[in-house]
Design a protein around this motif. Structure first.
Motif, mmCIF file in Angstrom:
data_model
loop_
_atom_site.group_PDB
_atom_site.id
_atom_site.type_symbol
_atom_site.label_atom_id
_atom_site.label_comp_id
_atom_site.label_asym_id
_atom_site.label_seq_id
_atom_site.Cartn_x
_atom_site.Cartn_y
_atom_site.Cartn_z
ATOM 1 N N PRO A 2 0.993 -1.215 0.077
ATOM 2 C CA PRO A 2 -0.195 -0.072 0.017
ATOM 3 C C PRO A 2 0.865 1.121 0.115
ATOM 4 C CG PRO A 2 -0.088 -1.119 2.057
ATOM 5 C CD PRO A 2 0.652 -2.068 1.345
ATOM 6 N N LYS A 3 0.154 2.397 -0.448
ATOM 7 C CA LYS A 3 0.904 3.553 -0.562
ATOM 8 C C LYS A 3 0.349 4.531 0.457
ATOM 9 C CE LYS A 3 2.505 3.329 -5.263
ATOM 10 N NZ LYS A 3 1.919 2.109 -5.499
ATOM 11 N N ILE A 4 0.962 5.504 1.152
ATOM 12 C CA ILE A 4 0.356 6.703 1.794
ATOM 13 C C ILE A 4 0.710 8.125 1.032
ATOM 14 C CG2 ILE A 4 0.305 7.993 4.029
ATOM 15 C CD1 ILE A 4 1.073 5.518 5.371
ATOM 16 N N ILE A 5 -0.453 8.713 0.715
ATOM 17 C CA ILE A 5 -0.001 9.885 0.264
ATOM 18 C C ILE A 5 -0.596 10.784 1.194
ATOM 19 C CG2 ILE A 5 -1.056 11.729 -1.303
ATOM 20 C CD1 ILE A 5 -1.827 9.456 -3.263
ATOM 21 N N ASN A 15 5.485 20.052 0.439
ATOM 22 C CA ASN A 15 5.255 19.371 -1.003
ATOM 23 C C ASN A 15 4.474 18.057 -0.943
ATOM 24 O OD1 ASN A 15 6.490 21.522 -2.391
ATOM 25 N ND2 ASN A 15 8.316 20.608 -1.666
ATOM 26 N N GLY A 16 3.900 17.758 0.524
ATOM 27 C CA GLY A 16 3.506 16.432 0.657
ATOM 28 C C GLY A 16 4.252 15.443 0.247
ATOM 29 N N ALA A 17 3.894 14.001 0.306
ATOM 30 C CA ALA A 17 4.748 12.973 0.154
ATOM 31 C C ALA A 17 3.983 11.856 -0.462
ATOM 32 C CB ALA A 17 5.612 12.668 1.087
ATOM 33 N N LYS A 18 4.679 10.977 -1.250
ATOM 34 C CA LYS A 18 3.716 9.489 -1.505
ATOM 35 C C LYS A 18 4.716 8.531 -1.157
ATOM 36 C CE LYS A 18 1.607 7.347 -5.231
ATOM 37 N NZ LYS A 18 1.124 7.643 -6.978
ATOM 38 N N LEU A 19 4.316 7.490 -0.166
ATOM 39 C CA LEU A 19 5.495 6.854 0.343
ATOM 40 C C LEU A 19 4.913 5.268 0.276
ATOM 41 C CD1 LEU A 19 5.796 8.780 3.892
ATOM 42 C CD2 LEU A 19 7.359 8.976 1.698
ATOM 43 N N GLN A 20 5.832 4.578 0.236
ATOM 44 C CA GLN A 20 5.443 2.975 0.399
ATOM 45 C C GLN A 20 5.197 2.771 2.007
ATOM 46 O OE1 GLN A 20 5.147 0.685 -1.980
ATOM 47 N NE2 GLN A 20 5.631 2.135 -3.557
ATOM 48 N N ALA A 21 4.436 1.925 2.250
ATOM 49 C CA ALA A 21 4.100 1.268 3.498
ATOM 50 C C ALA A 21 3.877 -0.057 3.496
ATOM 51 C CB ALA A 21 2.672 2.055 4.014
ATOM 52 N N LYS A 22 4.031 -0.658 4.627
ATOM 53 C CA LYS A 22 3.885 -2.001 4.656
ATOM 54 C C LYS A 22 2.610 -2.407 5.420
ATOM 55 C CE LYS A 22 8.970 -2.699 5.231
ATOM 56 N NZ LYS A 22 9.535 -2.036 6.241
ATOM 57 N N GLU A 23 1.878 -3.372 4.813
ATOM 58 C CA GLU A 23 0.673 -3.838 5.760
ATOM 59 C C GLU A 23 1.111 -3.995 6.935
ATOM 60 O OE1 GLU A 23 -1.600 -6.507 3.379
ATOM 61 O OE2 GLU A 23 -2.781 -7.098 4.944
ATOM 62 N N GLY A 24 0.326 -3.568 8.064
ATOM 63 C CA GLY A 24 0.653 -3.912 9.507
ATOM 64 C C GLY A 24 1.327 -2.591 10.434
ATOM 65 N N ILE A 90 -3.440 1.029 12.024
ATOM 66 C CA ILE A 90 -2.841 0.406 11.301
ATOM 67 C C ILE A 90 -3.005 0.260 9.857
ATOM 68 C CG2 ILE A 90 -2.062 -2.225 11.142
ATOM 69 C CD1 ILE A 90 -2.321 -2.212 14.161
ATOM 70 N N ILE A 91 -1.988 0.327 9.136
ATOM 71 C CA ILE A 91 -2.487 0.104 7.552
ATOM 72 C C ILE A 91 -2.822 -1.077 6.926
ATOM 73 C CG2 ILE A 91 -1.367 0.492 5.492
ATOM 74 C CD1 ILE A 91 0.468 2.653 6.824
ATOM 75 N N GLY A 92 -3.999 -1.243 6.225
ATOM 76 C CA GLY A 92 -4.381 -2.624 5.426
ATOM 77 C C GLY A 92 -3.774 -2.727 4.208
ATOM 78 N N ASN A 93 -4.393 -3.349 3.349
ATOM 79 C CA ASN A 93 -3.747 -3.619 2.024
ATOM 80 C C ASN A 93 -4.175 -2.323 0.836
ATOM 81 O OD1 ASN A 93 -6.325 -4.139 1.569
ATOM 82 N ND2 ASN A 93 -6.072 -6.355 1.212
ATOM 83 N N MET A 94 -4.796 -1.298 1.274
ATOM 84 C CA MET A 94 -5.283 -0.446 0.381
ATOM 85 C C MET A 94 -4.455 0.863 0.316
ATOM 86 S SD MET A 94 -9.171 -0.615 0.524
ATOM 87 C CE MET A 94 -9.650 0.790 -0.319
ATOM 88 N N ASP A 95 -4.332 1.784 -0.510
ATOM 89 C CA ASP A 95 -3.760 2.969 -0.385
ATOM 90 C C ASP A 95 -4.512 3.882 0.328
ATOM 91 O OD1 ASP A 95 -1.932 1.760 -2.093
ATOM 92 O OD2 ASP A 95 -2.588 3.056 -4.023
ATOM 93 N N ILE A 96 -3.964 4.778 0.904
ATOM 94 C CA ILE A 96 -4.693 6.106 1.950
ATOM 95 C C ILE A 96 -3.996 7.297 1.661
ATOM 96 C CG2 ILE A 96 -5.362 4.160 3.747
ATOM 97 C CD1 ILE A 96 -3.324 5.558 5.450
ATOM 98 N N GLU A 97 -5.040 8.098 1.719
ATOM 99 C CA GLU A 97 -4.549 9.623 1.566
ATOM 100 C C GLU A 97 -4.770 10.450 3.239
ATOM 101 O OE1 GLU A 97 -5.310 11.397 -2.184
ATOM 102 O OE2 GLU A 97 -6.460 12.932 -0.880
ATOM 103 N N VAL A 98 -3.841 10.785 3.666
ATOM 104 C CA VAL A 98 -3.688 11.580 5.003
ATOM 105 C C VAL A 98 -3.571 12.940 4.949
ATOM 106 C CG1 VAL A 98 -2.467 11.536 7.180
ATOM 107 C CG2 VAL A 98 -2.800 9.398 5.662
ATOM 108 N N GLU A 99 -4.384 13.727 5.690
ATOM 109 C CA GLU A 99 -4.034 15.207 6.219
ATOM 110 C C GLU A 99 -3.643 15.267 7.251
ATOM 111 O OE1 GLU A 99 -7.473 17.497 5.015
ATOM 112 O OE2 GLU A 99 -6.891 19.272 6.398
ATOM 113 N N ILE A 100 -2.703 16.010 7.440
ATOM 114 C CA ILE A 100 -2.055 16.317 8.747
ATOM 115 C C ILE A 100 -2.719 17.769 9.336
ATOM 116 C CG2 ILE A 100 0.072 17.071 10.192
ATOM 117 C CD1 ILE A 100 1.689 15.617 7.900
ATOM 118 N N PRO A 101 -3.448 17.749 10.532
ATOM 119 C CA PRO A 101 -4.100 18.946 10.709
ATOM 120 C C PRO A 101 -3.363 20.088 10.818
ATOM 121 C CG PRO A 101 -4.893 17.217 11.896
ATOM 122 C CD PRO A 101 -3.584 16.454 11.391
#
Ligand code: FES
Length: 111
Positions: A2-5, A15-24, A90-101
């Motif tokens: 999965p990726k985290i944006i 600039n934000g970031a697009k990162l690789q994550a590991k499930e779990g 905890i990250i699952g198997n799908m990409d997610i998009e995250v906003e930092i407040p």
């Protein structure tokens, strides 16, 4: 994998970031591994809310949350229905998009 944006945050991550994550992994651990300075004042013990983030995509792919996380989230600035503590989500198997407040409970000045 999965990726985290991470959406841009004007101080922490302009600039934000697009990162690789590991499930779990937690969202916070992915951020810290990639040198994104998300606050985590209680060192991930689910006691401070400074690691609050808002999940803009993929909310349902994250792990469920505990009553304790729910209680701590209530103290977070800018709480939304898709808010999570990044140290607990905890990250699952799908990409997610995250906003930092823009602020957290420890902020004393506007960014
Ligand atoms: S680091 Fe304190 S609640 Fe996540």
């Amino acid at each position: 994998m999965p990726k985290i944006i991470f959406l841009p945050h004007k101080i922490i991550l302009p600039n934000g970031a697009k990162l690789q994550a590991k499930e779990g992994e937690t969202i916070l651990n992915v951020a810290l591994r990639n040198h994104i300075k998300l606050e985590h004042a209680c060192e991930q013990s689910c006691a401070c809310s400074t690691c609050h983030c808002i999940i803009r995509k993929g909310f349902l792919s994250l792990s469920g949350w505990s009553e304790k996380e729910d209680d701590i989230l209530d103290k977070a600035w800018g709480l939304e229905s898709e808010s999570r503590l990044s140290c607990q989500a905890i990250i699952g198997n799908m990409d997610i998009e995250v906003e930092i407040p823009l602020y957290n409970i420890n902020s004393i000045t506007e960014y």
